[in-house]
Scaffold this motif. Structure first.
Motif, short mmCIF file in Angstrom:
data_model
loop_
_atom_site.label_atom_id
_atom_site.label_comp_id
_atom_site.label_asym_id
_atom_site.label_seq_id
_atom_site.Cartn_x
_atom_site.Cartn_y
_atom_site.Cartn_z
N GLN A 99 0.85 -1.26 -0.02
CA GLN A 99 0.13 0.16 0.02
C GLN A 99 0.94 1.16 -0.23
O GLN A 99 1.99 1.20 0.59
N ARG A 100 0.25 2.20 -0.54
CA ARG A 100 1.13 3.30 -0.60
C ARG A 100 0.37 4.80 0.29
O ARG A 100 1.04 5.56 0.75
N ARG A 101 -0.89 4.30 0.66
CA ARG A 101 -1.54 5.22 1.62
C ARG A 101 -1.50 4.86 2.96
O ARG A 101 -1.93 3.46 3.20
N THR A 103 -2.82 3.84 6.28
CA THR A 103 -3.95 3.69 7.22
C THR A 103 -3.64 3.07 8.55
O THR A 103 -2.54 2.20 8.64
N LEU A 138 4.20 11.04 3.79
CA LEU A 138 3.22 10.19 3.14
C LEU A 138 2.03 11.16 2.91
O LEU A 138 0.81 10.46 2.20
N ALA A 140 -0.25 12.16 4.93
CA ALA A 140 -1.27 11.67 5.86
C ALA A 140 -1.67 12.83 6.52
O ALA A 140 -1.23 13.99 6.91
#
Length: 292
Positions: A99-101, A103, A138, A140
């Motif tokens: 994954q790149r995002r 969570t 990232l 975020a």
């Protein structure tokens, strides 16, 4: 370095050397890199204890940079005899792949997988240092990061996993840092060799190193305790989060106790090692509350 308002009375403030298995700790720092002496102490202690150690360093530093900073940290010798695979230098980007995002659920799953792998490999625990620069790296949201920190308690429940979250105060708003300080059960002193003295209800909590360098601060804190606690009533000196206690500082405490009025009992909460030193200097064992 200016302190956070919430740090002053954080009940879990302690030096990094006293972090235990399963601790989740907040570290706030200034400058271009974390307090490398604190992180190095955490890393080398884990290696000595036979734990797997993963360092997710500041995103702008290479793996070679992080390794060099840890090895050059003052005041500590690097652990010897550990396998190269026992210390892993990585990043949040690598941790959450593919994954790149970011969570919280993905990160929790990956940490759980790393813990299971560490158990299977025979390590006695898993500890990580996470520089929170990953949030900007990232892209975020702060709310996502804060939610993760507040709901991460399950990772530490069995005492196998421990973690330092290191926040550069220049990169986060003050209210966020205050909230994250409160959200972590442990709040680390930002440097080795520091001494912090907290007061409240006739009690002095001594946190950190009471040594030659900090002896004036220790003596001043004792003086303030006895001066501000009134002429009567019990007084407590809590040394349970004191690392090194020098003979000079111990002797100063003994002198203060000896000068205290008989109707004003003084209780010292401390480790067995500190109790032994205080007894040898003449403290009545009845006034010692030994823990650990």
């Amino acid at each position: 370095m200016g302190g956070l308002a919430g740090e002053a009375q954080h009940p879990g403030t302690l030096p990094v050397q006293q972090m235990g298995a399963g601790d989740h700790a907040f570290l706030c720092y200034d400058g271009d890199a974390p307090g490398w002496d604190v992180l190095a102490a955490f890393v080398w202690a884990g290696l000595v204890r036979g734990e797997k150690v993963i360092v997710l360093g500041p995103p702008h530093l290479s793996e070679a940079d992080v390794r060099a900073r840890l090895q050059e940290a003052p005041g500590l010798a690097a652990a010897s005899g550990y396998e190269r695979t026992q210390l892993e230098l990585s990043s949040m980007r690598e941790l959450i792949l593919p994954q790149r995002r970011f969570t919280a659920d993905r990160q929790w799953r990956r940490i759980t997988e790393e813990a299971e792998a560490a158990r299977a490999a025979g390590y006695s625990g898993l500890r990580t240092c996470i520089d929170m620069g990953w949030v900007a790296d990232l892209g975020a949201g702060l709310d996502v990061m804060m939610d993760r920190e507040r709901r991460a308690g399950h990772l530490f429940a069995d005492g196998f996993y421990s973690e330092i979250c290191a926040y550069d105060r220049r990169r986060f708003p003050g209210p966020v840092l205050e909230a994250m300080c409160r959200a972590h059960p442990r709040n680390l002193l930002p440097r080795l060799g520091q001494l912090r003295c907290l007061y409240g209800n006739g009690t002095l909590r001594v946190i950190g190193e009471a040594d030659l360098a900090t002896a004036p601060r220790f003596a001043e804190a004792l003086s303030a305790l006895f001066r501000n606690s009134g002429a009567s009533g019990p007084v407590t000196v809590d040394l349970r989060r004191t690392g090194f206690l020098s003979a000079e500082c111990a002797a100063e405490l003994v002198r203060r106790i000896a000068r205290s009025a008989p109707e004003r009992p003084v209780r010292v909460r401390c480790s067995a090692g500190h109790a032994l030193l205080l007894r040898r200097l003449g403290v009545d064992p009845a006034g010692l509350e030994v823990t650990g």
